[in-house]
Scaffold this motif. Structure first.
Motif, PDB file in Angstrom:
ATOM      1  N   PHE A   1      -5.379   0.901 -12.052  1.00 51.05           N
ATOM      2  CA  PHE A   1      -5.885   2.269 -12.044  1.00 51.05           C
ATOM      3  C   PHE A   1      -6.347   2.804 -13.385  1.00 51.05           C
ATOM      4  N   LYS A   2      -5.768   2.309 -14.432  1.00 49.06           N
ATOM      5  CA  LYS A   2      -5.971   2.968 -15.720  1.00 49.06           C
ATOM      6  C   LYS A   2      -7.436   3.161 -16.071  1.00 49.06           C
ATOM      7  N   ASP A   3      -8.238   2.098 -15.938  1.00 47.84           N
ATOM      8  CA  ASP A   3      -9.623   2.174 -16.391  1.00 47.84           C
ATOM      9  C   ASP A   3     -10.605   2.432 -15.267  1.00 47.84           C
TER      10      ASP A   3
ATOM     11  N   GLN B   1       3.260   9.970  -7.429  1.00 55.31           N
ATOM     12  CA  GLN B   1       4.224  10.290  -8.476  1.00 55.31           C
ATOM     13  C   GLN B   1       3.557  10.382  -9.841  1.00 55.31           C
ATOM     14  N   HIS B   2       2.552   9.535 -10.045  1.00 55.65           N
ATOM     15  CA  HIS B   2       1.876   9.572 -11.340  1.00 55.65           C
ATOM     16  C   HIS B   2       1.115  10.874 -11.516  1.00 55.65           C
ATOM     17  N   SER B   3       0.573  11.382 -10.413  1.00 57.09           N
ATOM     18  CA  SER B   3      -0.136  12.664 -10.505  1.00 57.09           C
ATOM     19  C   SER B   3       0.854  13.786 -10.846  1.00 57.09           C
TER      20      SER B   3
ATOM     21  N   PRO C   1       0.823  -1.216   0.000  1.00 63.05           N
ATOM     22  CA  PRO C   1       0.000   0.000   0.000  1.00 63.05           C
ATOM     23  C   PRO C   1       0.852   1.259   0.000  1.00 63.05           C
ATOM     24  N   GLN C   2       1.983   1.194   0.715  1.00 62.34           N
ATOM     25  CA  GLN C   2       2.868   2.357   0.735  1.00 62.34           C
ATOM     26  C   GLN C   2       3.383   2.667  -0.670  1.00 62.34           C
ATOM     27  N   GLU C   3       3.792   1.597  -1.335  1.00 64.32           N
ATOM     28  CA  GLU C   3       4.304   1.770  -2.697  1.00 64.32           C
ATOM     29  C   GLU C   3       3.187   2.245  -3.628  1.00 64.32           C
ATOM     30  N   GLU C   4       2.006   1.700  -3.386  1.00 68.98           N
ATOM     31  CA  GLU C   4       0.850   2.098  -4.189  1.00 68.98           C
ATOM     32  C   GLU C   4       0.605   3.601  -4.051  1.00 68.98           C
TER      33      GLU C   4
END
Length: 269
Positions: free
Chosen positions: A142-144, A111-113, A102-105
């Motif tokens: 997450f993509k869809d 980071q993606h934002s 979850p931390q990595e998530e």
DNA sequence: AAGAGCGTCAACCGCCAACTC
DNA sequence: TGAGTTGGCGGTTGACGCTCT
């Protein structure tokens, strides 16, 4: 292993498709000697274990007349890009295998934002994770999300939860079995210890490190450090996955036992 | 029971920038 | 300085296993 025949050789004679354990071994040997550079020269490199190295490029190709051609080359018959990719995404000793925590998530989302689909940039924030891994994770989870209907999300979540519960049960059974075995072993060890020769380091069979344990074994080979298994973080992931706001109440009740597990595992870690 | 659908992940492809000669 | 080579990156594909219908 017969998969390699279906992939066949590339137009320039490079082998394609899944890597064999021998090829992995060869590549590791190469990087150990030359470092992470000059990937294109891997194909020309002949390892110190000449017999095994030669066996790498024994290939079979179909000629069209029900004949299989047998060819042997020296060096790894892979192009540089393929070698680099294999090393970076799979063989690197500092790779962290196993589920995204979850931390990595959270880091990935954050980071993606900031950076969008700049996976290599995101990967730098997650030591041991590859851009490919993060990219795959993002696409899967997450993509869809925006497009997916609630019903689909629920179905998917229920399925994942069931799978997770099943795995956890298996894990528990395995742990119980291990405990029984360990007790048996301990009861015997006093008697046998006097008769057994000094511990012999078990030879590691070189297979693709599909699991975290195998990856650690590889690390051991590189760093000469004994492998100590870490507690599984697989269950912890579920804390992260269940953060969706719109998860049905039914799921909530189903999650209860799972959350208890997560709690236990978290305190363990 | 069997086929469809889905999730996961390894690997390939094409583009481009950096490097080398 | 320009052409060729190499390496890095993001996008995409395909295989496989599991679950659902």
């Amino acid at each position: 292993m017969d998969q390699q025949f279906s992939w066949g050789d590339g137009a320039e004679g490079w082998r394609k498709g899944p890597w064999t354990t021998e090829e992995d071994k060869f590549l590791i040997e190469y990087v150990g000697l030359h470092g992470e550079r000059r990937w294109s020269s891997v194909s020309r490199f002949s390892g110190k274990n000449q017999v095994n190295s030669r066996s790498l490029n024994v290939g079979l190709s179909y000629t069209g007349d029900n004949l299989l051609t047998y060819h042997v080359n020296s060096g790894l018959n892979r192009n540089g890009k393929s070698c680099r990719l294999r090393w970076v995404n799979y063989l690197r000793p500092d790779l962290k295998k196993g589920k995204i925590t979850p931390q990595e998530e959270n880091v990935i989302l954050e980071q993606h934002s900031k950076f969008g689909n700049r996976w290599s940039t995101i990967a730098r924030s997650l030591p041991g994770r590859t851009d490919n891994e993060i990219k795959n994770y993002w696409r899967t989870h997450f993509k869809d999300n925006g497009k997916a209907s609630l019903a689909q999300s629920e179905k998917s979540a229920i399925r994942l939860l069931k799978r997770q519960q099943f795995r956890w049960q298996q894990q528990q059974q395995q742990q119980q079995q291990n405990q029984v075995d360990a007790e048996k072993f301990m009861s015997l060890s006093d008697e046998t210890a006097k008769r057994v020769a000094p511990p012999v380091r078990e030879e590691i069979s070189f297979s693709s490190p599909k699991s975290t344990e195998e990856q650690h074994l590889l690390n051991s080979m590189f760093h000469g450090v004994d492998y100590v298994p870490e507690p599984s973080t697989e269950n912890i992931l579920w804390g992260g996955l269940w953060n969706f706001d719109d998860v049905h109440a039914e799921l909530d009740s189903m999650c209860a036992p799972s959350r208890a597990i997560v709690q236990t595992q978290t305190t363990f870690c």
